[in-house]
Each structure stands twice: as C-alpha cells, then as structure tokens.
Design a protein around this motif. Structure first.
Motif, PDB file in Angstrom:
ATOM      1  N   VAL A   1     -49.170  10.151  24.623  1.00 12.06           N
ATOM      2  CA  VAL A   1     -50.137   9.662  23.728  1.00 12.06           C
ATOM      3  C   VAL A   1     -51.506   9.622  24.470  1.00 12.06           C
ATOM      4  O   VAL A   1     -51.659   9.404  25.811  1.00 12.06           O
ATOM      5  CB  VAL A   1     -49.692   8.074  23.606  1.00 12.06           C
ATOM      6  N   LYS A   2     -52.480  10.170  23.837  1.00  9.48           N
ATOM      7  CA  LYS A   2     -53.804  10.767  24.428  1.00  9.48           C
ATOM      8  C   LYS A   2     -54.765  10.283  23.494  1.00  9.48           C
ATOM      9  O   LYS A   2     -54.762  10.415  22.088  1.00  9.48           O
ATOM     10  CB  LYS A   2     -53.581  12.170  24.733  1.00  9.48           C
ATOM     11  N   PHE A   3     -56.226   9.923  24.181  1.00  5.31           N
ATOM     12  CA  PHE A   3     -57.360   9.524  23.385  1.00  5.31           C
ATOM     13  C   PHE A   3     -58.444   9.678  24.215  1.00  5.31           C
ATOM     14  O   PHE A   3     -58.240   9.861  25.434  1.00  5.31           O
ATOM     15  CB  PHE A   3     -57.198   8.206  22.802  1.00  5.31           C
ATOM     16  N   THR A   4     -59.652   9.667  23.555  1.00  2.00           N
ATOM     17  CA  THR A   4     -60.816   9.703  24.582  1.00  2.00           C
ATOM     18  C   THR A   4     -61.696   8.470  24.145  1.00  2.00           C
ATOM     19  O   THR A   4     -61.774   8.063  22.964  1.00  2.00           O
ATOM     20  CB  THR A   4     -61.637  11.169  24.103  1.00  2.00           C
ATOM     21  N   LEU A   5     -62.698   8.266  25.101  1.00  2.00           N
ATOM     22  CA  LEU A   5     -63.501   7.272  24.894  1.00  2.00           C
ATOM     23  C   LEU A   5     -64.866   7.892  25.469  1.00  2.00           C
ATOM     24  O   LEU A   5     -65.094   8.364  26.448  1.00  2.00           O
ATOM     25  CB  LEU A   5     -63.441   6.112  25.943  1.00  2.00           C
ATOM     26  N   ALA A   6     -65.890   7.950  24.459  1.00  2.00           N
ATOM     27  CA  ALA A   6     -67.287   8.667  24.928  1.00  2.00           C
ATOM     28  C   ALA A   6     -68.224   8.088  23.974  1.00  2.00           C
ATOM     29  O   ALA A   6     -68.022   7.735  22.606  1.00  2.00           O
ATOM     30  CB  ALA A   6     -66.924  10.334  24.723  1.00  2.00           C
TER      31      ALA A   6
ATOM     32  N   ALA B   1     -62.192   2.890  31.771  1.00  2.00           N
ATOM     33  CA  ALA B   1     -61.753   2.021  30.697  1.00  2.00           C
ATOM     34  C   ALA B   1     -60.254   1.593  31.620  1.00  2.00           C
ATOM     35  O   ALA B   1     -59.754   2.518  32.358  1.00  2.00           O
ATOM     36  CB  ALA B   1     -61.563   2.605  29.710  1.00  2.00           C
ATOM     37  N   LYS B   2     -59.727   0.700  31.046  1.00  2.00           N
ATOM     38  CA  LYS B   2     -58.518   0.250  31.623  1.00  2.00           C
ATOM     39  C   LYS B   2     -57.442   0.030  30.498  1.00  2.00           C
ATOM     40  O   LYS B   2     -56.927  -1.159  29.898  1.00  2.00           O
ATOM     41  CB  LYS B   2     -58.579  -1.096  32.274  1.00  2.00           C
ATOM     42  N   PRO B   3     -57.195   1.206  29.753  1.00  2.00           N
ATOM     43  CA  PRO B   3     -56.204   0.842  28.440  1.00  2.00           C
ATOM     44  C   PRO B   3     -54.692   0.722  28.812  1.00  2.00           C
ATOM     45  O   PRO B   3     -54.465   1.329  29.775  1.00  2.00           O
ATOM     46  CB  PRO B   3     -56.495   2.273  27.697  1.00  2.00           C
ATOM     47  N   THR B   4     -54.034   0.165  27.863  1.00  2.00           N
ATOM     48  CA  THR B   4     -52.511  -0.059  28.099  1.00  2.00           C
ATOM     49  C   THR B   4     -51.864   0.171  26.839  1.00  2.00           C
ATOM     50  O   THR B   4     -52.461   0.344  25.891  1.00  2.00           O
ATOM     51  CB  THR B   4     -52.278  -1.564  28.820  1.00  2.00           C
ATOM     52  N   LEU B   5     -50.513   0.551  26.847  1.00  2.00           N
ATOM     53  CA  LEU B   5     -49.642   0.623  25.610  1.00  2.00           C
ATOM     54  C   LEU B   5     -48.446  -0.053  25.711  1.00  2.00           C
ATOM     55  O   LEU B   5     -47.892  -0.617  26.732  1.00  2.00           O
ATOM     56  CB  LEU B   5     -49.207   2.219  26.104  1.00  2.00           C
ATOM     57  N   SER B   6     -48.299  -0.424  24.584  1.00  2.00           N
ATOM     58  CA  SER B   6     -46.868  -1.218  24.091  1.00  2.00           C
ATOM     59  C   SER B   6     -46.437  -0.719  22.912  1.00  2.00           C
ATOM     60  O   SER B   6     -47.187  -0.098  22.086  1.00  2.00           O
ATOM     61  CB  SER B   6     -47.333  -2.704  23.947  1.00  2.00           C
ATOM     62  N   VAL B   7     -45.180  -0.779  22.598  1.00  2.00           N
ATOM     63  CA  VAL B   7     -44.536  -0.258  21.673  1.00  2.00           C
ATOM     64  C   VAL B   7     -43.641  -1.415  20.976  1.00  2.00           C
ATOM     65  O   VAL B   7     -43.090  -2.252  21.574  1.00  2.00           O
ATOM     66  CB  VAL B   7     -43.301   0.807  22.032  1.00  2.00           C
ATOM     67  N   VAL B   8     -43.514  -1.295  19.466  1.00  2.00           N
ATOM     68  CA  VAL B   8     -42.714  -2.150  18.729  1.00  2.00           C
ATOM     69  C   VAL B   8     -42.105  -1.371  17.718  1.00  2.00           C
ATOM     70  O   VAL B   8     -42.516  -0.388  17.085  1.00  2.00           O
ATOM     71  CB  VAL B   8     -43.834  -3.350  18.078  1.00  2.00           C
ATOM     72  N   ALA B   9     -40.910  -1.981  17.309  1.00  2.00           N
ATOM     73  CA  ALA B   9     -40.214  -1.338  16.396  1.00  2.00           C
ATOM     74  C   ALA B   9     -40.747  -1.125  14.775  1.00  2.00           C
ATOM     75  O   ALA B   9     -41.358  -2.510  14.691  1.00  2.00           O
ATOM     76  CB  ALA B   9     -38.788  -1.734  16.209  1.00  2.00           C
ATOM     77  N   ALA B  10     -40.892  -0.437  14.171  1.00  2.00           N
ATOM     78  CA  ALA B  10     -41.742  -0.622  12.857  1.00  2.00           C
ATOM     79  C   ALA B  10     -40.524  -0.179  11.622  1.00  2.00           C
ATOM     80  O   ALA B  10     -41.316  -0.119  10.661  1.00  2.00           O
ATOM     81  CB  ALA B  10     -42.857   0.356  12.790  1.00  2.00           C
ATOM     82  N   GLY B  11     -39.438  -0.010  11.686  1.00  2.00           N
ATOM     83  CA  GLY B  11     -38.585   0.182  10.580  1.00  2.00           C
ATOM     84  C   GLY B  11     -37.846   1.460  10.621  1.00  2.00           C
ATOM     85  O   GLY B  11     -37.942   2.211  11.642  1.00  2.00           O
TER      86      GLY B  11
ATOM     87  N   ILE C   1     -52.283   0.670  21.328  1.00  2.00           N
ATOM     88  CA  ILE C   1     -53.245   1.204  22.518  1.00  2.00           C
ATOM     89  C   ILE C   1     -54.336  -0.177  22.691  1.00  2.00           C
ATOM     90  O   ILE C   1     -54.907  -0.343  21.747  1.00  2.00           O
ATOM     91  CB  ILE C   1     -53.739   2.399  22.201  1.00  2.00           C
ATOM     92  N   ASN C   2     -54.089  -0.855  23.746  1.00  2.00           N
ATOM     93  CA  ASN C   2     -55.020  -1.793  23.990  1.00  2.00           C
ATOM     94  C   ASN C   2     -56.173  -1.243  24.772  1.00  2.00           C
ATOM     95  O   ASN C   2     -55.707  -0.954  25.954  1.00  2.00           O
ATOM     96  CB  ASN C   2     -54.191  -2.969  24.640  1.00  2.00           C
ATOM     97  N   LEU C   3     -57.395  -1.179  24.517  1.00  2.00           N
ATOM     98  CA  LEU C   3     -58.324  -0.639  25.100  1.00  2.00           C
ATOM     99  C   LEU C   3     -59.069  -1.598  26.299  1.00  2.00           C
ATOM    100  O   LEU C   3     -59.789  -1.068  27.148  1.00  2.00           O
ATOM    101  CB  LEU C   3     -59.554  -0.423  24.311  1.00  2.00           C
ATOM    102  N   GLY C   4     -58.438  -2.673  26.368  1.00  2.00           N
ATOM    103  CA  GLY C   4     -59.026  -3.539  27.306  1.00  2.00           C
ATOM    104  C   GLY C   4     -60.368  -4.219  27.181  1.00  2.00           C
ATOM    105  O   GLY C   4     -60.884  -4.814  28.139  1.00  2.00           O
ATOM    106  N   ASP C   5     -60.659  -4.223  25.827  1.00  2.00           N
ATOM    107  CA  ASP C   5     -62.327  -4.728  25.469  1.00  2.00           C
ATOM    108  C   ASP C   5     -62.216  -5.915  24.810  1.00  2.00           C
ATOM    109  O   ASP C   5     -63.107  -6.278  24.323  1.00  2.00           O
ATOM    110  CB  ASP C   5     -62.952  -3.639  24.910  1.00  2.00           C
ATOM    111  N   GLY C   6     -60.861  -6.536  24.827  1.00  2.00           N
ATOM    112  CA  GLY C   6     -60.648  -7.915  24.003  1.00  2.00           C
ATOM    113  C   GLY C   6     -60.553  -7.514  22.356  1.00  2.00           C
ATOM    114  O   GLY C   6     -60.432  -8.466  21.518  1.00  2.00           O
ATOM    115  N   THR C   7     -60.800  -6.292  21.790  1.00  2.00           N
ATOM    116  CA  THR C   7     -60.660  -5.804  20.467  1.00  2.00           C
ATOM    117  C   THR C   7     -58.984  -5.868  20.334  1.00  2.00           C
ATOM    118  O   THR C   7     -58.120  -5.766  21.022  1.00  2.00           O
ATOM    119  CB  THR C   7     -61.226  -4.906  20.118  1.00  2.00           C
ATOM    120  N   ALA C   8     -58.526  -5.763  19.162  1.00  2.00           N
ATOM    121  CA  ALA C   8     -57.373  -5.704  18.702  1.00  2.00           C
ATOM    122  C   ALA C   8     -56.774  -4.408  19.036  1.00  2.00           C
ATOM    123  O   ALA C   8     -57.544  -3.424  19.063  1.00  2.00           O
ATOM    124  CB  ALA C   8     -57.028  -5.964  17.156  1.00  2.00           C
TER     125      ALA C   8
END
Length: 575
Positions: free
Chosen positions: A480-485, A494-504, A558-565
């Motif tokens: 799982v990869k992304f960029t911030l620029a 940045a201090k992003p984190t990852l979590s997983v949930v079942a989606a069906g 993907i939680n970017l750690g900036d308080g957004t969803a």
C-alpha cells in the motif's frame, strides 16, 4: 370772651367797625376765624391799622361801603350812636317805667346799662333818654351769623317797640345801610415744609437692564407753588410736576442713588427722599470648552463652563445637549457639564445675570465608544486549511456609524499578520489583524487554522487500483503506497497509519494483481522511502483482528494523521 366793641359803637371818621341796621337791628353778618388772634384782629379796629381808612368794616371783617347816615326820628328807639340807645318820649307817659331788652345769637352777649328806666314826670314830648350798651363774642366762637334785636317796652302803656327783620313794625325805617364785600385776606406766616415721596417699579432681582429708568416723584403742600428737584451723582435737575407728580430719569449703567427734595413758594424745603436704581446693560461673560481632543472613547466627557458678570452678578447658567437641559453649578465661576453617551454632542450654554442680560457659548464633544470592524475574509477561526494552498485572509477595516447615526471617528491605523509552520507539513497557521480609530478604540482579532494535507495526497499507487478493482491472493503481501507533496516538494514528516475493515463479498470479476516479494510491515505505521509512504500488508494471518478470505473485499483505511477522515481504497481476494 372777645369784646366786639371795646367801647360803645364808635364812629371815628369812616373807620367805624360796625354799623347798626334800621330801627335797632345790629347786623352782625357771617364771620369765620381761624384763631382767636385772627378774630381779635378782625373785630377790634384799634389792632387792625392796615385796613383802608375810606371803608367801614363790619363785625365779620367784611369791607362795607356806607350807603347812608344815621338820622334822628320820632321813634321810641330814636337813634343808636356813640354806644348809646336814644329813647324818645313820643310813645310813653311821664313817670312810666320802660324796659329795653336785647336778644342775641348764642355766643354773643349784649350788656345794657341801664336796662330799666322811668320816664321823668317832667318829660317833654320829644325828650330822649339814653342807654349805654356793649356787645361781646365768646372766645370759642369761630363762625357767627345772626342779628341783635333791641325791644323797648312801656310797663304802663303796654306799648312795645322792637325791631323785626331790620324794620320797626308799622313805622318807617331809619338808620345806616351798608353793602359788604369780602375783606382782604389776613396773611399768616407759612413755616410748614412740603412733603416728597419717591417710588420705583423695581424688578424682583433689584436690577434693570434698560435705561433710562423713571423714578416717580410725588410732592405735596397745603399751598400752591411747590417745586421739586433731584440729584443723581453729579447731576441735579428740576422735576416738572403735574398735579404734584413728576418723573426723574436715572440714566446709564451703574448704581444710582437718587435724592430729591420739594420746596414751597416761601422757601420751605422738605426732608430729602431717596431711591436706589441699579442698571446693568452689559451681558455676562461665558466660555464653554470641551477637553482638547477631537474624539473621545469614554463617556461622559466633562465640558468646562466658565462664567462671570461684573455688575449685577450671575443669576444662573444652563447648558443644553440635544433634548437635555441642565443647570450648571459654578464654584469660583467655573463648573462642568457632562456630555453623555456615544455621538456628536453640540453643547450650548447660556449665562443670565440678575438684570436679565444673557450671553451664550458652546463647544462640541465627539464620543465614539465602538471599536472598528475588521471585516476579515476567509475561513473562521479553528477551520482546517490545505497546507499546499494555504493563504492569509484579507481584511478591510472600517468604523461603524455612531448610535446617533453620525459617522464614526474613522480608522487611523490598521495591520495584519500571517504565520505558517516553519517547515512544510502539518501545523497551525495563525492570522492576526488589528485596527484603531481616531477616538482610540482598538479592535484585534486572531484566527488559528489547522493545517491538513488536502491536495498533497493524490491517492494510492500501484499495484492497487484506486477504483477498488484490484484482486489479490490470500496469503500474499499487498504493498500500500502513496505520496504527499506540495508543488512537487515532498512532505517527509507525515505519520500515516493503516487499518483494514471487511467490506463484503467480491462480485463479478476484478483485476488480478502481482504478488509483492517485499517483507511485511509490522505495526500499523507507514514508512517513508524514496518519496513514498509504504505499508506492506501481509494477508497470511489476521491483521487488526481481520482475517483475509477468498472472494471477500476489504477497505484499506489510510489515516494521514492530520485529523481528516481516513483515505479509503478497496481491495479483494479471489483465491
């Protein structure tokens, strides 16, 4: 008792003092005397030498012109002269006793000597006898009118001869007839001074504000010819009197001590009468001064009032501000008036002196109690801001209208500032603005914005499709990869984190993705490497209590750690 005839009726030339009317009637006329001295002067010829010699004066002091002379006749009362009554024998017998009886008004006494006689036996037919008489008037008599009547009675013959209304009954009249006119006035010395009084219609305050001021002069005397004069300072003037009343004008500003006297025709002068007239023609002095500032930011504002009056003195000072009017208390000639509340105060004050003169003055006090408006554009305080596109808000300061509808004092100074994080990344952006108006009111505002990655995140990178169509094998490692620029500049902190949930369950077909050979990431934090944030998701075992299974879908958060969803992407497993 005053003797009318100090001697029996005396006919000294033409200066006799009385005349006997016809047939025994002594005409007294009407006499009025002011005093016993006046009466004696008028009745006694010997003490009235100033009377003309060519007239006869009657008993009442009137001047009489002789119309005839006494004559002898054959009457019983033949003639009256030289203080004697001559009695004829025509009607009486020898030896008969005769009686002469006088009748006189009250207050008049007639003395006869003798009152009774006996006709001698040798009395000739035309013989006469005489009776002396004296007439006196009581001292307390001041007015007299009447006649003296002599009645002659024969005791034996019964014949009565008397005077009636100036005539003898059934007999012709004889005697002296006179015509009288008013006597010359007897002058008495006037030693009584006249009187004088002054009156002024003075106002309640005691002061006039017009000139001249009339002073009413009233002079009186018991005789005509009274005059008056008045003095005011160095000015002395005669006062024209009409019916004893005139006016004297007090003229010009100042205190007038008016003194007036009255003088009669012979020079007697009254005691002085005085009146004070106070005239103030000058308006009082007044100044009104607001504090030395164009605008004020506090209320009330004390406006200083200074007033004075050099002559009559101040009666009071009032000040008006709009609909408010108040009296001002002065101490040492100085007082204050409070301009209260926001607005433009045009204070107008009036000083009034005791004479009623007025003068006004005024000043303006401008009060602005309201701070300027900053009118800041942009997000409100506490809002989130994209760190890539963050810009400082703008402001347009202005001064609001005053409560009375007038323009405010106006903005005289304003500034703002914008503070961003020192390095590219998360942090607070702070905006501060300030404005000051002419009155000194200050408005400050500070807004703090929370930076978020916003446009710096562009989505996940391959091998994961952003549309959620990627399918992986169960047990594989999914990178799982992304960029911030921002503008090509990478964000590395940045201090992003990852979590997983079942989606069906998986429905339909997806895109089979290649299996990563990279080592799985432990924990839930992305690592930064070569401009990318990477998380190698192992699907061999459960992750965050989520067990991966074929034909199932899972949402990667993907939680970017900036308080957004969290940013969400979906993946599936087909085997």
């Amino acid at each position: 008792m005053t003797t009318l005839f100090s001697r029996p009726i005396e006919r000294r030339g033409r200066r006799g003092i009385a005349a006997l009317g016809a047939a025994g009637v002594l005409v007294l006329g009407t006499a009025t005397w002011a005093s016993a001295e006046d009466k004696a002067q008028q009745l006694d010829a010997d003490v009235a030498p100033s009377m003309p010699n060519d007239v006869v004066y009657s008993a009442d002091g009137r001047a009489c012109t002789t119309l005839g002379t006494a004559v002898s006749g054959s009457l019983g009362i033949k003639n009256i002269s030289d203080g004697q009554v001559q009695i004829s024998s025509l009607h009486f017998k020898p030896g008969e006793r005769i009686v002469l009886t006088p009748t006189a008004p009250a207050g008049v006494t007639v003395a006869l000597s003798p009152t009774t006689q006996t006709i001698p036996t040798n009395w000739a037919k035309n013989s006469t006898t005489t009776v002396g008489f004296t007439t006196t008037i009581d001292d307390d008599i001041t007015t007299l009118s009447g006649t003296v009547t002599l009645t002659l009675t024969g005791a034996e013959s019964g014949f009565v001869l008397q005077a009636e209304s100036g005539a003898v009954t059934s007999r012709p009249s004889y005697g002296v007839s006179v015509d009288c006119v008013p006597a010359p006035p007897v002058e008495t010395k006037d030693t009584t001074p006249p009187t004088i009084d002054l009156s002024v219609d003075t106002p309640a305050s005691g002061w006039f504000r017009t000139s001249p001021v009339p002073v009413t002069v009233t002079a009186s005397d018991d005789r005509p010819g009274v005059t008056a004069s008045c003095t005011d300072g160095a000015t002395t003037e005669s006062v024209a009197l009409t019916g004893g009343v005139g006016t004297f004008d007090a003229t010009g500003e100042g205190i007038h001590d008016v003194t007036c006297t009255a003088t009669d025709a012979v020079g007697n002068t009254s005691a002085a009468a005085t009146a004070q007239v106070k005239i103030d023609l000058t308006q009082p002095e007044i100044t009104v001064q607001a504090p030395d500032a164009e605008w004020f930011k506090d209320s009330p504002v004390e406006v200083t009032v200074t007033a004075s009056d050099a002559l009559s003195g101040l009666a009071g000072v009032t000040c008006t501000d709009g609909a408010i009017t108040e009296s001002v208390v002065l101490t040492g000639g100085v007082g204050t008036f409070d301009a209260v509340g926001e607005g433009i105060h045009d204070v107008s004050c009036t000083a009034t002196d005791l004479a009623g003169n007025t003068n006004g003055s005024g000043d303006r006090a401008k009060i602005d109690l309201t701070a300027p408006d900053l009118n800041i554009s942009g997000a409100v305080d506490g809002a989130s801001i994209d760190i890539c596109t963050a810009q400082a808000p703008t402001f347009d300061p202005s001064d609001p209208l005053l409560k009375d509808g007038n323009e405010g004092s106006g903005v005289v100074d304003s500034s703002d500032s914008w503070t961003a994080p020192a390095t590219l990344g998360l942090g607070d952006f702070v905006y501060t603005a300030t404005a000051t108006d002419l009155a000194g009111n200050v408005k400050d505002e500070s807004r703090t914005y929370r930076g978020v990655y916003g446009s710096a995140y562009t989505g996940v990178l391959q091998p994961i499709n952003r549309d959620g169509s990627s399918l992986f094998k169960v047990g594989s490692t999914v990178p799982v990869k992304f960029t911030l620029a921002c503008g090509g500049v990478p964000i590395t902190n940045a201090k992003p984190t990852l979590s997983v949930v079942a989606a069906g369950s998986v429905s339909g077909t997806g895109v089979d993705e290649a299996v990563s050979t990279s080592a799985a990431t432990t924990g839930n934090a992305f690592r930064y490497s070569d401009g990318q944030y990477i998380f190698n998701l192992s699907t061999k075992a459960a992750y965050n209590n989520v067990t991966f299974a074929a034909n199932k879908k899972y949402d990667l958060l993907i939680n970017l750690g900036d308080g957004t969803a969290p940013k969400t992407v979906t993946i599936g497993f087909n085997k």
